[in-house]
Design a protein around this motif. Structure first.
Motif, short mmCIF file in Angstrom:
data_model
loop_
_atom_site.label_atom_id
_atom_site.label_comp_id
_atom_site.label_asym_id
_atom_site.label_seq_id
_atom_site.Cartn_x
_atom_site.Cartn_y
_atom_site.Cartn_z
N GLN A 127 -31.47 55.44 27.42
CA GLN A 127 -32.22 55.03 28.60
C GLN A 127 -33.70 55.28 28.34
O GLN A 127 -34.10 56.38 27.98
CB GLN A 127 -31.78 55.81 29.83
CG GLN A 127 -32.56 55.44 31.07
CD GLN A 127 -32.11 56.20 32.32
OE1 GLN A 127 -31.18 56.98 32.28
NE2 GLN A 127 -32.80 55.98 33.41
N LEU A 128 -34.52 54.25 28.51
CA LEU A 128 -35.96 54.36 28.30
C LEU A 128 -36.69 54.63 29.61
O LEU A 128 -37.73 55.28 29.62
CB LEU A 128 -36.50 53.09 27.63
CG LEU A 128 -35.82 52.71 26.30
CD1 LEU A 128 -36.33 51.37 25.81
CD2 LEU A 128 -36.02 53.81 25.26
N THR A 129 -36.15 54.11 30.71
CA THR A 129 -36.71 54.30 32.03
C THR A 129 -35.64 53.94 33.06
O THR A 129 -34.57 53.46 32.70
CB THR A 129 -37.99 53.44 32.23
OG1 THR A 129 -38.61 53.79 33.46
CG2 THR A 129 -37.67 51.96 32.22
N THR A 130 -35.91 54.17 34.32
CA THR A 130 -34.98 53.74 35.36
C THR A 130 -35.21 52.26 35.65
O THR A 130 -36.28 51.72 35.37
CB THR A 130 -35.15 54.56 36.66
OG1 THR A 130 -36.49 54.41 37.12
CG2 THR A 130 -34.85 56.02 36.42
N GLY A 131 -34.21 51.61 36.20
CA GLY A 131 -34.34 50.20 36.54
C GLY A 131 -33.06 49.45 36.24
O GLY A 131 -32.00 50.05 36.02
N VAL A 132 -33.17 48.13 36.19
CA VAL A 132 -32.02 47.26 35.94
C VAL A 132 -32.25 46.49 34.64
O VAL A 132 -33.33 45.92 34.44
CB VAL A 132 -31.80 46.27 37.11
CG1 VAL A 132 -30.65 45.33 36.82
CG2 VAL A 132 -31.55 47.04 38.41
N GLU A 133 -31.25 46.50 33.80
CA GLU A 133 -31.30 45.80 32.52
C GLU A 133 -30.13 44.82 32.45
O GLU A 133 -29.00 45.18 32.77
CB GLU A 133 -31.18 46.80 31.37
CG GLU A 133 -31.35 46.21 29.99
CD GLU A 133 -32.81 45.90 29.66
OE1 GLU A 133 -33.16 44.70 29.62
OE2 GLU A 133 -33.59 46.84 29.46
N THR A 134 -30.39 43.60 32.04
CA THR A 134 -29.32 42.63 31.83
C THR A 134 -28.73 42.85 30.44
O THR A 134 -29.46 42.94 29.46
CB THR A 134 -29.85 41.19 31.96
OG1 THR A 134 -30.40 41.02 33.27
CG2 THR A 134 -28.75 40.17 31.74
N CYS A 135 -27.41 42.95 30.39
CA CYS A 135 -26.72 43.18 29.13
C CYS A 135 -25.69 42.08 28.91
O CYS A 135 -25.11 41.55 29.86
CB CYS A 135 -26.01 44.53 29.13
SG CYS A 135 -27.11 45.93 29.34
N ALA A 136 -25.46 41.74 27.65
CA ALA A 136 -24.41 40.79 27.27
C ALA A 136 -23.45 41.53 26.35
O ALA A 136 -23.87 42.19 25.40
CB ALA A 136 -25.01 39.58 26.57
N LEU A 137 -22.17 41.43 26.67
CA LEU A 137 -21.14 42.09 25.89
C LEU A 137 -20.21 41.04 25.32
O LEU A 137 -19.75 40.15 26.04
CB LEU A 137 -20.32 43.04 26.77
CG LEU A 137 -21.11 44.03 27.62
CD1 LEU A 137 -20.16 44.78 28.54
CD2 LEU A 137 -21.88 44.98 26.76
N LYS A 138 -19.95 41.11 24.03
CA LYS A 138 -19.00 40.22 23.38
C LYS A 138 -17.85 41.06 22.86
O LYS A 138 -18.07 42.11 22.25
CB LYS A 138 -19.66 39.44 22.25
CG LYS A 138 -20.72 38.46 22.74
CD LYS A 138 -21.30 37.67 21.60
CE LYS A 138 -22.35 36.69 22.10
NZ LYS A 138 -22.96 35.95 20.99
#
Length: 179
Positions: A144-155
């Motif tokens: 984790q670099l900071t708080t917030g929302v990150e979009t992730c793609a999982l394959k």
């Protein structure tokens, strides 16, 4: 009974927040009966087939939508593993690629493999006396670099008992990181 000491694999690993992604394999294959057999072109799935569990936020343990909320309570590192729900272990899941967006909330994920670990298991002839076997452990690591929302793609791929791919899938999820 094993005569060798079984060292904890976590003894050499820095504290991390553990996240388990549980794939409902039966429902997924029922909904997508002819998934892609090409890893570069996986079948995109909708929400409702993957459950995230972490020891840090029990209110989110059974939510299977496209938003995961994770609380960093054991440092800033996350170890993410995947397993399936299948009655007789007919299916396994292997996450083969993970990526994050450009929001700067998470570091790029990297695959970590620890080979030849001693794993305890019950001895069939005497289940109360542990035996052991060796196995490889793997997880995806990100920070984790900071708080917030990150979009992730999982394959990921679902595989059968013979380690043959039954289908390749992808899932987009927003990960909300809080402190």
């Amino acid at each position: 009974m094993t005569s060798e000491p079984i060292a904890s694999p976590s003894a050499s690993i820095a504290p991390a927040n553990n996240v388990l992604l549980i794939v409902d394999a039966e429902s997924l294959l029922s909904r997508y009966p002819q998934p892609s057999l090409e890893p570069q072109n996986p079948t995109e799935i909708e929400e409702g087939f993957i459950f995230a569990i972490s020891g840090t936020n029990t209110t989110q343990s059974t939510t299977n939508d496209s938003l995961m909320t994770l609380l960093a309570s054991n440092g800033k590192d996350f170890h993410i593993r995947g397993r399936t729900v299948s009655l007789l272990a007919e299916y396994s899941v292997v996450f083969y690629e993970r990526s994050v967006g450009d929001a700067g909330v998470l570091s790029p994920p990297e695959l970590v493999v620890h080979a030849d670990l001693t794993v305890p298991a019950p001895a069939p002839e005497n289940p109360t006396q542990p035996g052991s076997h060796t196995a490889d452990d793997h997880y995806w690591h990100c920070t984790q670099l900071t708080t917030g929302v990150e979009t992730c793609a999982l394959k990921f791929m679902l595989i059968n008992k013979g380690c043959e791919p039954l289908g390749y899938f992808s899932w987009a999820v927003d990960v909300k990181l809080t402190e």
